[in-house]
Design an enzyme around this catalytic site. Structure first.
Site, PDB file in Angstrom:
ATOM      1  N   GLY A  48      21.735   5.409 -32.756  1.00 32.10           N
ATOM      2  CA  GLY A  48      20.770   5.090 -33.810  1.00 32.10           C
ATOM      3  C   GLY A  48      20.002   3.820 -33.480  1.00 32.10           C
ATOM      4  N   ARG A  76      31.495   4.226 -35.532  1.00 29.43           N
ATOM      5  CA  ARG A  76      30.488   4.216 -36.606  1.00 29.43           C
ATOM      6  C   ARG A  76      30.904   5.217 -37.686  1.00 29.43           C
ATOM      7  NH1 ARG A  76      26.529   1.510 -39.169  1.00 29.43           N
ATOM      8  NH2 ARG A  76      24.751   2.813 -39.750  1.00 29.43           N
ATOM      9  N   GLU A 124      14.538   4.817  -3.005  1.00 35.41           N
ATOM     10  CA  GLU A 124      15.177   5.580  -1.912  1.00 35.41           C
ATOM     11  C   GLU A 124      14.597   6.981  -1.875  1.00 35.41           C
ATOM     12  OE1 GLU A 124      16.522   3.551   0.321  1.00 35.41           O
ATOM     13  OE2 GLU A 124      18.112   3.032  -1.083  1.00 35.41           O
ATOM     14  N   GLY A 174       0.790  -1.240   0.000  1.00 38.17           N
ATOM     15  CA  GLY A 174       0.000   0.000   0.000  1.00 38.17           C
ATOM     16  C   GLY A 174       0.815   1.279   0.000  1.00 38.17           C
TER      17      GLY A 174
HETATM   18  C1  LIG Z   1      14.714  -2.206  -7.506  1.00 44.69           C
HETATM   19  C2  LIG Z   1      13.946  -1.799  -6.296  1.00 44.69           C
HETATM   20  C3  LIG Z   1      14.509  -1.997  -5.046  1.00 44.69           C
HETATM   21  C4  LIG Z   1      13.805  -1.618  -3.904  1.00 44.69           C
HETATM   22  N1  LIG Z   1      14.349  -1.907  -2.684  1.00 44.69           N
HETATM   23  C5  LIG Z   1      13.643  -1.586  -1.555  1.00 44.69           C
HETATM   24  C6  LIG Z   1      14.154  -1.944  -0.255  1.00 44.69           C
HETATM   25  O1  LIG Z   1      15.213  -2.571  -0.138  1.00 44.69           O
HETATM   26  N2  LIG Z   1      13.421  -1.599   0.825  1.00 44.69           N
HETATM   27  C7  LIG Z   1      12.227  -0.936   0.726  1.00 44.69           C
HETATM   28  O2  LIG Z   1      11.619  -0.663   1.756  1.00 44.69           O
HETATM   29  N3  LIG Z   1      11.713  -0.618  -0.490  1.00 44.69           N
HETATM   30  C8  LIG Z   1      12.394  -0.917  -1.624  1.00 44.69           C
HETATM   31  N4  LIG Z   1      11.873  -0.611  -2.852  1.00 44.69           N
HETATM   32  C9  LIG Z   1      10.591   0.067  -2.941  1.00 44.69           C
HETATM   33  C10 LIG Z   1      10.727   1.541  -3.301  1.00 44.69           C
HETATM   34  O3  LIG Z   1      11.538   2.228  -2.372  1.00 44.69           O
HETATM   35  C11 LIG Z   1       9.316   2.122  -3.345  1.00 44.69           C
HETATM   36  O4  LIG Z   1       8.628   1.426  -4.357  1.00 44.69           O
HETATM   37  C12 LIG Z   1       9.374   3.590  -3.614  1.00 44.69           C
HETATM   38  O5  LIG Z   1       9.596   4.268  -2.406  1.00 44.69           O
HETATM   39  C13 LIG Z   1       8.126   4.089  -4.264  1.00 44.69           C
HETATM   40  O6  LIG Z   1       6.995   3.690  -3.571  1.00 44.69           O
HETATM   41  P1  LIG Z   1       5.643   3.345  -4.332  1.00 44.69           P
HETATM   42  O7  LIG Z   1       5.986   2.463  -5.469  1.00 44.69           O
HETATM   43  O8  LIG Z   1       4.657   2.914  -3.342  1.00 44.69           O
HETATM   44  O9  LIG Z   1       5.239   4.747  -4.956  1.00 44.69           O
HETATM   45  P2  LIG Z   1       4.211   5.839  -4.372  1.00 44.69           P
HETATM   46  O10 LIG Z   1       4.697   6.323  -3.040  1.00 44.69           O
HETATM   47  O11 LIG Z   1       2.839   5.242  -4.454  1.00 44.69           O
HETATM   48  O12 LIG Z   1       4.391   6.944  -5.457  1.00 44.69           O
HETATM   49  C14 LIG Z   1       3.734   6.914  -6.742  1.00 44.69           C
HETATM   50  C15 LIG Z   1       3.838   8.279  -7.398  1.00 44.69           C
HETATM   51  O13 LIG Z   1       3.209   9.268  -6.556  1.00 44.69           O
HETATM   52  C16 LIG Z   1       4.144  10.301  -6.193  1.00 44.69           C
HETATM   53  N5  LIG Z   1       3.958  10.682  -4.786  1.00 44.69           N
HETATM   54  C17 LIG Z   1       3.833   9.832  -3.724  1.00 44.69           C
HETATM   55  N6  LIG Z   1       3.653  10.534  -2.585  1.00 44.69           N
HETATM   56  C18 LIG Z   1       3.688  11.841  -2.940  1.00 44.69           C
HETATM   57  C19 LIG Z   1       3.559  13.070  -2.218  1.00 44.69           C
HETATM   58  N7  LIG Z   1       3.334  13.095  -0.888  1.00 44.69           N
HETATM   59  N8  LIG Z   1       3.649  14.221  -2.906  1.00 44.69           N
HETATM   60  C20 LIG Z   1       3.862  14.220  -4.244  1.00 44.69           C
HETATM   61  N9  LIG Z   1       3.974  13.096  -4.982  1.00 44.69           N
HETATM   62  C21 LIG Z   1       3.889  11.936  -4.343  1.00 44.69           C
HETATM   63  C22 LIG Z   1       5.509   9.683  -6.413  1.00 44.69           C
HETATM   64  O14 LIG Z   1       6.498  10.669  -6.737  1.00 44.69           O
HETATM   65  C23 LIG Z   1       5.294   8.745  -7.586  1.00 44.69           C
HETATM   66  O15 LIG Z   1       5.412   9.488  -8.783  1.00 44.69           O
HETATM   67  C24 LIG Z   1      12.537  -0.991  -4.010  1.00 44.69           C
HETATM   68  C25 LIG Z   1      11.975  -0.781  -5.267  1.00 44.69           C
HETATM   69  C26 LIG Z   1      12.655  -1.218  -6.405  1.00 44.69           C
HETATM   70  C27 LIG Z   1      12.011  -1.016  -7.738  1.00 44.69           C
END
Ligand SMILES: Cc1cc2nc3c(=O)[nH]c(=O)nc-3n(C[C@H](O)[C@H](O)[C@H](O)COP(=O)(O)OP(=O)(O)OC[C@H]3O[C@@H](n4cnc5c(N)ncnc54)[C@H](O)[C@@H]3O)c2cc1C
Length: 383
Positions: A341, A267, A365, A131
């Protein structure tokens, strides 16, 4: 202001570059295909463990190299220049270990750091849930006190290194106080189960899985910091975690530059390298500018991390660097792709991988928008 690196820092940079060329480069196709970094790249004296990359930021007293964050950035850049998979493993590992090294008791440090600093164990840091990935108020994992223990239940998503043995810093809502609290658990303890690794767009080999905690018993001694310290530990973690993430983006930016230069010289059209075209020259100059700006932001962040004036100042610097460096990598990869390209659009092309890898940084992060909000909030408060 002195921009000169110490002899030790230069040596670490050179060792990481040589390691990446000699051992990682030949394995890159395999990593892409199998989505797994071979054990021999990670472990043993001839692997990243032998370079002390697992314990670079950990004090010598706990088995680390104590080389500091600037050395870490220099080494990570060179690894990510060749492939980001091992870089993601190291970055998440250092994030998990950093939290224990900074907030742990002496007993916790003695228990968890030495094996992880040597690379025998690989650490994780688990905040994200299905979530939410950004908002601690929306956490649903719970910790219920029962005598001298807590019982943890919940599900975490996209957690790096969660499939490797080692310590895991996990965030849950402590039931009595209702506030986020951090706990250290051993991965693969009873009640811990993981999904298959996610198949990601980029950063192949850096494994990301979901895990479930079902009635996991955690002794009171494994609370990290105090009950209710979850939020500051999380903020510290994601600020310091940005050092690793920025280094991955920096390595991709350097790769994008080197690949553009190489292709521009190789190239030919009408027996002349395309480097003769002014349009290509402008693209190369643009990527070089992006690399230079990212480079100094990353190195400075590593330097500041060794001795931050205040945690808040450091978090602001980290947010600023991340907002610029992650986007620079995307832009550099896009321009380099242009130089290539149609050849750059082939799945196997190195620049295609760099382009996919560069897309990953802005979301992790701390999503990009949140970095800009942190930064703007701090600037506007001061004026
Ligand atoms: C390769 C990879 C490694 C990862 N490793 C870890 C890990 O080791 N530990 C861990 O805990 N997580 C990890 N994650 C998870 C990652 O840190 C989260 O997915 C990330 O923080 C984004 O959260 P979300 O996908 O829920 O996006 P959301 O928080 O739902 O964001 C979705 C969009 O809404 C925007 N948004 C959200 N809140 C706001 C706000 N208040 N104001 C303005 N815009 C907002 C965001 O910028 C984004 O564009 C990993 C993810 C990947 C892909």
């Amino acid at each position: 202001m002195d921009f000169t690196f110490s002899t030790e820092e230069l040596l670490i940079q050179q060792m990481a570059r040589e390691f990446a060329e000699q051992y990682l480069r030949p394995a890159t196709r395999r990593i892409e295909k199998e989505n797994r970094v071979p054990d021999e790249i990670l472990a043993g004296l001839a692997g990243l463990a032998g370079l002390d990359l697992f314990g670079m930021n950990i004090p010598e007293q706990y088995g680390g190299a104590g080389a500091g964050y600037l050395s870490y950035v220099l080494a990570m850049e060179q690894i990510a220049r060749v492939h980001c998979g091992p870089g993601l493993i190291l970055s998440a590992h250092n994030l998990g270990l950093g939290a224990i090294a900074n907030f742990g008791t002496d007993e916790q440090k003695a228990r968890f750091l030495p094996k992880a600093a040597s690379g025998e164990h690989i650490a994780s840091f688990a905040f994200t849930e299905p979530g939410t990935g950004s908002d601690p108020k929306q956490l649903t994992t719970t910790a219920v006190r029962r005598g001298d223990e807590f019982i943890l239940n919940g599900a975490k998503r996209f957690i790096s290194n969660a499939g490797y043995q080692g310590p895991l810093t996990v965030f849950a809502i402590e039931a009595e106080s209702g506030v986020p609290t951090a706990f250290i658990i051993d991965k693969f303890c009873p009640g811990y189960s993981i999904s298959q690794p996610w198949e990601k767009l980029g950063w192949h080999g850096g494994d990301v899985v979901d895990f479930n905690l079902k009635d996991v018993v955690v002794p009171l001694d494994n609370v990290l910091g105090k009950i209710g310290d979850g939020y500051p530990i999380l903020q510290f973690g994601i600020a310091y975690g940005k050092i690793g993430m920025n280094s991955l983006a920096l390595g991709s930016t350097l790769a994008a530059l080197e690949l553009a230069v190489r292709y521009a010289n190789e190239r030919t059209h009408r027996e002349q390298p395309i480097a003769k075209f002014q349009a290509i020259q402008l693209k190369v100059a643009e990527i070089a500018g992006l690399y230079e700006s990212s480079r100094w932001l990353c190195y400075r962040l590593g330097f500041l991390a060794n001795d931050p004036k205040s945690y808040r100042d450091f978090a602001r610097e980290a947010a600023l660097a991340k907002a610029v460096v992650a986007r620079n990598a995307q832009e550099a990869a896009r321009i380099s792709l242009d130089v290539h390209g149609s050849y750059g659009l082939m799945q196997d092309a190195e620049i295609a991988r760099v382009y996919r890898d560069a897309a990953m940084g802005p979301q992790i992060e701390g999503v990009l928008h949140m970095q800009q909000i942190i930064l703007a909030g701090d600037i506007l408060r001061k004026r």
